[in-house]
Structure formats: C-alpha cells, structure tokens
Design an enzyme around this catalytic site. Structure first.
Site, short mmCIF file in Angstrom:
data_model
loop_
_atom_site.label_atom_id
_atom_site.label_comp_id
_atom_site.label_asym_id
_atom_site.label_seq_id
_atom_site.Cartn_x
_atom_site.Cartn_y
_atom_site.Cartn_z
NE ARG A 54 21.40 36.04 28.65
CZ ARG A 54 22.16 36.11 27.57
NH1 ARG A 54 23.39 35.68 27.59
NH2 ARG A 54 21.67 36.59 26.45
CB THR A 71 24.60 39.43 26.81
OG1 THR A 71 24.64 38.23 26.03
CG2 THR A 71 24.41 40.61 25.88
N GLY A 115 28.02 37.27 19.00
CA GLY A 115 28.48 37.78 17.71
C GLY A 115 28.16 36.86 16.55
N GLY A 116 27.44 35.76 16.82
CA GLY A 116 27.08 34.84 15.75
C GLY A 116 26.19 35.46 14.69
CD GLU A 117 22.73 36.00 15.84
OE1 GLU A 117 23.41 36.11 16.86
OE2 GLU A 117 22.26 34.91 15.44
CD1 TRP A 170 24.48 32.37 21.98
CD2 TRP A 170 23.87 34.37 22.75
NE1 TRP A 170 24.33 33.21 20.92
CE2 TRP A 170 23.96 34.44 21.36
CE3 TRP A 170 23.50 35.51 23.47
CZ2 TRP A 170 23.70 35.61 20.65
CZ3 TRP A 170 23.24 36.68 22.77
CH2 TRP A 170 23.34 36.72 21.38
CG ASN A 175 23.56 31.63 15.01
OD1 ASN A 175 23.40 32.06 16.13
ND2 ASN A 175 23.89 32.43 14.00
CG ASP A 197 19.49 31.93 15.00
OD1 ASP A 197 20.38 31.34 15.64
OD2 ASP A 197 19.02 33.02 15.34
CG ASP A 200 21.71 29.09 18.03
OD1 ASP A 200 20.52 29.23 18.35
OD2 ASP A 200 22.54 30.00 18.15
#
Lengths: 194, 569
Positions: free
Chosen positions: B148, B192, B208-210, B278, B296, B339, B341
C-alpha cells in the site's frame, strides 16, 4: 508401498543408502542431496513417472513448505517420507532454493479440447483460483505454480486434497470438496496444458 | 526568467482567470517548493503541517489525521471536466495495485505488488530509481501480493514487505540503509500496509489474522531500525467481559456457558488469536497518542478454539506514542465469527457529541457497513451511521455444509479501503461492497502458519453484486448521498478543496463526484481496475491527481501496471 517406477526405486534406494552412510554434517550441500531427488523427479526436471510432480522451477517457498510438511507428517507420502528423514531444515531450504532456480521442463502436454477448457474456466472463475495461484497460474512464494504441471499428478493431488488424504491445506480441501471427479479431471487437463 | 517569478506570474494569471481558489498561504507554499528546487528532505514540521500542505502528499492518508483531504482547489467542480492524463508510468509488475502515491517536492514514490518501489519525477512520470525487494522464499498472504505504499521522513523512504521485513531506503538513490525482520513469515506474518513515521519512530502493524499469528503494532527507530516499543494487539488476558451484543446492539448468538467451559479446558487463546492491523495508525499530536483498528481473530469462522471476547480484535485501540502503552480501546464485535472486522484506517476529526458539543472524534468504516464515531479521549462510541449496504440475517452463526446466507459478505461493507473526509461538510466518504455470501464453519487444528479460516465464506453464485460510494454525515450518522456502482468497490477515496471526491472502480473507470451532492462530474477509462487510493499534489503551480490502475487480486479485477497522473493544463 506402491512404486510405479521400479528402475528409479532401485536407484533411489542405492542413493538413500549412500547418502545415509556419508557424513551427516552440514557439509553436504544442495547439489549432492539433489542427486537423490533426480532418481524420481528426473535428471533434467522431467519426472520419471506421471504421478511424480515437477519440482524444477517450482516456487522456492512452496518447495520448502512441502518438504517441511512431509517431515512433520502433515503431508503423507511414503516415498517422500523416506527422503525427508535425511534432511535438516537447512538442507530443505537449500534444496528448495536450488530446484526453484532450475528451468521448468516442458512436459509437452497439450491444451485439452475447448469444451473441457470452458468447463475448467467456469470453475476457476467461480472458485477464484487465480486469486492465490496468480496470473498464468505461475504462483509465487508459498503458492505453487500449477501451469504445465503433470496432469496425472494434478488430478491425483486434487483428489487427495478432496478426500483428506493430502491434509496439509484445509483451505484446498474445503474448496475442492464441492467439485466432482469430472470437474477435477477438467481442471487437471486445463492446468497441465496451460 | 527565474523559476520563482515564472510560477508567481503563472499563478497570478490563473487566479485572474478565476480558475484558482488559492489563498495566500497556499500560494506561498507553491513558491517555496520552487525556491528550494528539488528538496526531498522531509522534516517533522512538514509532516505536522501536512494537512495544510497544498503542494505535497506526504502520507498514505494525506496527514496524521488520515483525512485524505487535499486542500488545493485548482482542480474543482467547475473545471474538472477538462481533467486529462498528464503522464502515464508503467511499472514492471502486472499485479494488484494498492499503492497510495506519496509526493515530496516534485518527487513521487509508488510501490507495486511484490514490493518494488519507484521514485518518479512527479512532473513527467520519468523514473528516477527503482528498488526491487529481494523477497525471501517464504511470504504468506491471504489476499494478493499487495503493497500500500511507503512512508517518507528526512532523507529516507520506508517500506514494509511481504516477507515481514521493514526496509529503509535512501530517498535519493533507492539504496538500502537498514533492514530488519519484523517476525517469522513461516508463521504467517506478512506486511502489506505502509508505515507511518512520526518523531523519529517508524510505526508498523502486521497482517496474519488469517494464519493464527499474535498481532502487534511497533515503533522502530527511524535512523537505525532498532525496536523502540512493541504492543501486542492481543493481550495475555483476551477474555474480556463476555459481551453478547455488537456495538450497534445486535445479538451475537454466543453460547457463553460453552465458551466458559472451553476456557477452563483450553486456557486463554491469546498466542494464536490473530488481530492483524491492516492500515496506518492515525496520530494525534496534541494528545500524543495513536489510533488504529485491529482486525479479526483466528481462525476467522470457528469460535470454538478461542473462547472469550478475543480482545482487542475488531477494536479501535489507542496507545501512547512515546511508550506504546495502552490508553483505551473499544470493541465493535466481541468474539467475531464472520471476519466482519475493522480494517479501514482510523480518521481523526472533530465531531459533535450527542449534546451537540464539539469533541475530538475518531471515525472508521467497518466491514459491517457502518461508519463508527468514537471519542478520542476515552475511545467510547458516540454513534454509528445508518447502514451503507443491505444487512440481512446479521450475525447468524456460520453452519456446517453450505453455510448460512448473510449480508454483508466477509469483504464488507468497507474493506481496507480508506475513507476520505471533507471537514467543511462534516462528511466522510466510504466505498462499499455488496456481495452476498454463505458463511460456513469447519473446525480445523492450528495449521502452523497456513491459512486458518475454520470454514469458508463463499460468494453465492448467481446473486447480484454491486458497490456504492456513500457520504456519511459523522455529526448525525445520516447518509447524505449515495451512488451505486456496477461492481463491489475496493481501493480508496480522495476528497479535495475543489469540492471533489475521487475514486476508481474494478471496471477501469476513475471518476470525480461533487462532494456535496454525489453528482458524477468526470470519468476516465484507465484500461485496468482502478483499485488504489488516489493522491493529489501541486508542482510549479500545477495541481495533479494521481492514481494506480493495476486491478485487484482479491476481487479479480483486471490487472494492469499503470500510474496515471491527471491535470487540467
């Protein structure tokens, strides 16, 4: 154990014994251990058997994660289990780096007839396969390249994901659960000829 | 003719034509950039004043308040129909583009997927240098190999990378000055977002929340890359108060007894609870605090391994800038299993409280489709907006098999896309997605750094999808205007002193709207998805609007590799 390539198995066993007997120190560099891999994955990157995947030119992160998963038992395969027993984390990283730098071999697989292509494209669009496997199905990092991979292997490994026999990625399992044998066959043919 | 003189006469001529709404201060700033030539050194003072800077675009979201409001009005509602490309720069990476261009005295910095950085001449689009980050073998990311943008400070440019490194580059040459590893990418950490730099500190969160990480926000020394402080977005006691409702009063259908039993058995789940960040933190220089939203919990859809409210996931959090110590938080959705969030950046604005008194506010747009308005002093919720997208079956629990149909889908409402604010109108502009989804749950053990969703959210084939641009009055929570778009929206918004709002679409259109009414005033077909936040800047008296047209991986919008700058003359 089921070995489809008897010649390469003999060679493999010999090498396994050879490498097993040589000094286990870190001095064994990537190319030396890579010789063992060639007995199945091919001297020139063309696997000796269509159920064996291409690893030449595959993405480095993905190669390493697979070796790690075979070692941890998260991905199960008798042949590879025997292989990774010999490998330290550093070996795996070195092998992954080495094979990722080799050129991807041309297996000479042709694009399937257009009705199969259409079917596969429809699935790929709705499941957003390129979201992770990226443009041209070349992947990057820990996302594998699928383009030009062995058709027989692709079909087998997707079927294994679906049944849970390949259990090292819950996402791919969940995703493929919704697809039939014919869908998977179409995807395999499409990706192999990409 | 001296450069200063030329600029001044040109400005005078333009003002004479009635084309410029420039006030004295802005005219001075234009003059200054030319007196000193290509001065790319960014002082803390410049950053503090970014809000009023009519020349530069110094931060991802414009300024420390993150309003994405650019004060210049040369390009305005009356003349925007004449806006046309000034130049096009093509990067060497044809993938998803989420970069927010940064401009410092005529030098522009943009980034691409896979972490390339380009320095460009902002007048011509000519390349000055390129930095290609050599990605390590492991980079794990859920939603595309995105980046970004950069942060600028003094003579350096800062980049955070997919393989979880923080890199400082020499702004003149693009050479690495220092590099530091933030976390182990094999465990699912990746970057990112663009960093934010303030008072010698580089602030950075993590994705990394996933993947079952433990999220953080950190400050690194801008000169040396040394860690100054670390804040875990997941505290060791993550249980909270067993909230049964979301911020807006919806029932969350929690089985508190079952969760308490699980807590007794499993213990506090803080180690793998996710909580990525994020977007850039906003900085309140007066209170000396930062504000950011935490994403999340992991796994996204399966609450069984993570009993409790899962603090501070789905929350606004405020920290002391100097120490990184916790000040306050507000959780929007305790124990989220959808999710839904908080991923869009926090924006600092003065808002009316419920007695009509002006108080320091912090607002953001959620995936839920609400704009939330909180009080900056103690984080409490002042109000939330009318829903910007259809909400159906909200917070119905995900089920096994095909799953539960619920709206909004897991991409929002509002995704990571930053809002813009026009403080004169008290309006916040948010871009939304409408994507009906099935939410399903499938219990799965922690997969050691691989995608850990605990189920799936899938777009329902055949159901129409669309997007909108919504202007929300943050003093009342009412929607002032709304424009429907053909596709779900992702990217970001820019508002300007010219009474304009700019945003792009997946179909390649980049459009300008009247910030008061939402009337479409201008459009341009970029040939690939315009899914990045626009910026604006002025060099030698000429205002530009700039945006990336590289499409989007997550929504599979047509990829491209162009940075396009627009101007009137």
């Amino acid at each position: 154990m089921r070995f489809l390539c008897s010649g390469c198995y003999a060679l493999f066993l010999a090498l396994l014994i050879f490498i097993g007997q040589s000094s286990p120190s870190a001095a064994q560099n990537a190319p030396e251990k890579a010789a063992l891999c060639a007995s199945c994955h091919g001297q020139d990157g063309v696997p000796l058997d269509p159920t064996i995947p291409v690893i030449w030119g595959q993405n480095e992160g993905y190669l390493y994660i697979q070796l790690r998963d075979f070692a941890r038992g998260a991905r199960k395969n008798d042949q590879m289990a025997a292989v990774v027993q010999q490998l330290s984390k550093e070996d795996m990283q070195a092998l992954a780096a080495y094979f990722s730098k080799q050129p991807w071999p041309n297996l000479g697989q042709k694009a399937p007839p257009s009705d199969i292509v259409k079917k596969a494209e429809a699935i790929a669009n709705s499941a957003q396969c390129p979201q992770c496997h990226l443009g041209g199905y070349l992947g990057a990092g820990v996302q594998p390249r699928l383009a030009g991979q062995s058709q027989t292997y692709l079909r087998k490994t997707m079927t294994d994901f679906r049944s849970g026999a390949r259990a090292n990625n819950d996402w791919m399992t969940a995703l493929l659960k919704t697809y039939s044998d014919a869908d998977i066959a179409a995807l395999a043919a499409y990706l192999a000829g990409f | 003719m001296s450069k200063i003189w030329k600029t001044t006469t040109m400005l005078a001529a333009l003002a004479g034509l009635g084309l410029l709404g420039l006030n004295r201060a802005q005219a001075d700033e234009v003059g200054q950039s030319t007196i000193y030539g290509d001065l790319t050194f960014v002082t803390q003072d410049m950053l503090n004043q970014a809000e009023h800077d009519g020349n530069n675009f110094l931060m991802t979201h414009g300024n420390y308040s993150q309003t994405r409001y650019y004060p210049n009005s040369q390009i305005n509602a009356f003349n925007v129909q004449h806006l046309h490309p000034a130049w096009i720069f093509q990067t060497d990476v044809m993938e998803s583009m989420e970069t927010a261009p940064i401009v410092v005295n005529g030098v522009m910095y943009v980034t691409t997927s896979f972490d390339h950085v380009f320095a460009l001449n902002a007048r011509t689009g000519e390349q000055l240098w390129e930095y290609k980050h050599k990605l390590g073998p492991i980079s794990v990311y859920c939603c595309g190999p995105n980046n970004r943008g950069v942060a600028v400070y003094e003579n350096m440019v800062y980049l955070a990378t997919l393989d979880a490194k923080l890199v400082a580059l020499n702004a003149k040459t693009g050479k690495v000055v220092w590099q530091t590893e933030l976390a182990d990418p094999e465990l699912g950490y990746s970057e990112t977002m663009a960093p934010t730099v303030v008072n010698g500190k580089v602030l950075i969160g993590t994705n990394g929340g996933e993947y079952g990480i433990r999220g953080f926000v950190r400050a690194y020394d801008a000169k040396t890359g040394k860690l100054l402080w670390n804040f875990h977005t997941i505290p060791e006691n993550s249980v909270g108060v067993w909230g049964t409702k979301d911020a807006t009063g919806h029932d969350l259908h929690r089985d508190i007894a079952a969760e308490k039993a699980a807590l007794a058995k499993l213990g506090d789940p803080y180690k793998r609870l996710g909580g990525g960040v994020w977007q850039n933190p906003a900085v309140d220089l007066k209170l000396n605090r930062i504000y950011f939203n935490v994403g999340n919990p992991s796994p996204d859809l399966d609450g069984s391994p993570r009993p409790g409210d899962n603090l501070y996931t789905d929350s606004l959090v405020s920290l002391d800038l100097d120490t990184g110590k916790y000040v306050c938080h507000y959780q929007y959705i305790p124990h989220d299993v959808w999710d839904l969030d908080a991923v869009s950046p926090a924006v600092l604005v003065d808002v009316k409280d419920n007695d009509g008194k002006i108080v320091p506010g912090v607002i953001h747009a959620g995936k839920t489709g609400y704009v939330y308005v909180n009080d900056r002093r103690d984080c409490h919720l002042i109000r939330f907006s009318e829903p910007m997208v259809p909400q159906e079956n909200m917070f119905a629990l995900p089920t096994h098999g095909i799953g539960t149909r619920m709206l909004p889908g897991a991409n929002g409402g509002v995704e990571w896309s930053p809002m813009a604010v026009d403080p004169h109108l008290s309006l916040a502009y948010a871009i939304n997605l409408h994507q009906p989804m099935h939410y399903s749950v499938a219990e799965a053990a922690y997969p050691a750094g691989k995608l850990w969703l605990g189920g799936a959210f899938k777009v329902i084939p055949g159901e129409p999808q669309w997007g909108n641009i919504t202007a929300v009055d943050y003093d009342t929570g009412k929607i002032a205007w709304q424009v429907r778009t053909e596709q779900p929206m992702i990217g970001g918004v820019l508002a300007t002193g010219g009474g304009l709002v700019f945003t792009g679409e997946g179909n390649g259109y980049f459009k300008a709207y009247d910030s008061k009414t939402g009337a479409e005033l201008w459009r341009f077909q970029a040939g690939a998805g315009v899914n990045a936040p626009p910026s604006s800047y002025t060099v030698e008296g000429k205002q530009y609007i700039v945006v990336g047209a590289g499409g989007n991986t997550q929504l599979d919008y047509k990829r491209g590799n162009a940075i396009i700058a627009f101007t009137l003359y």
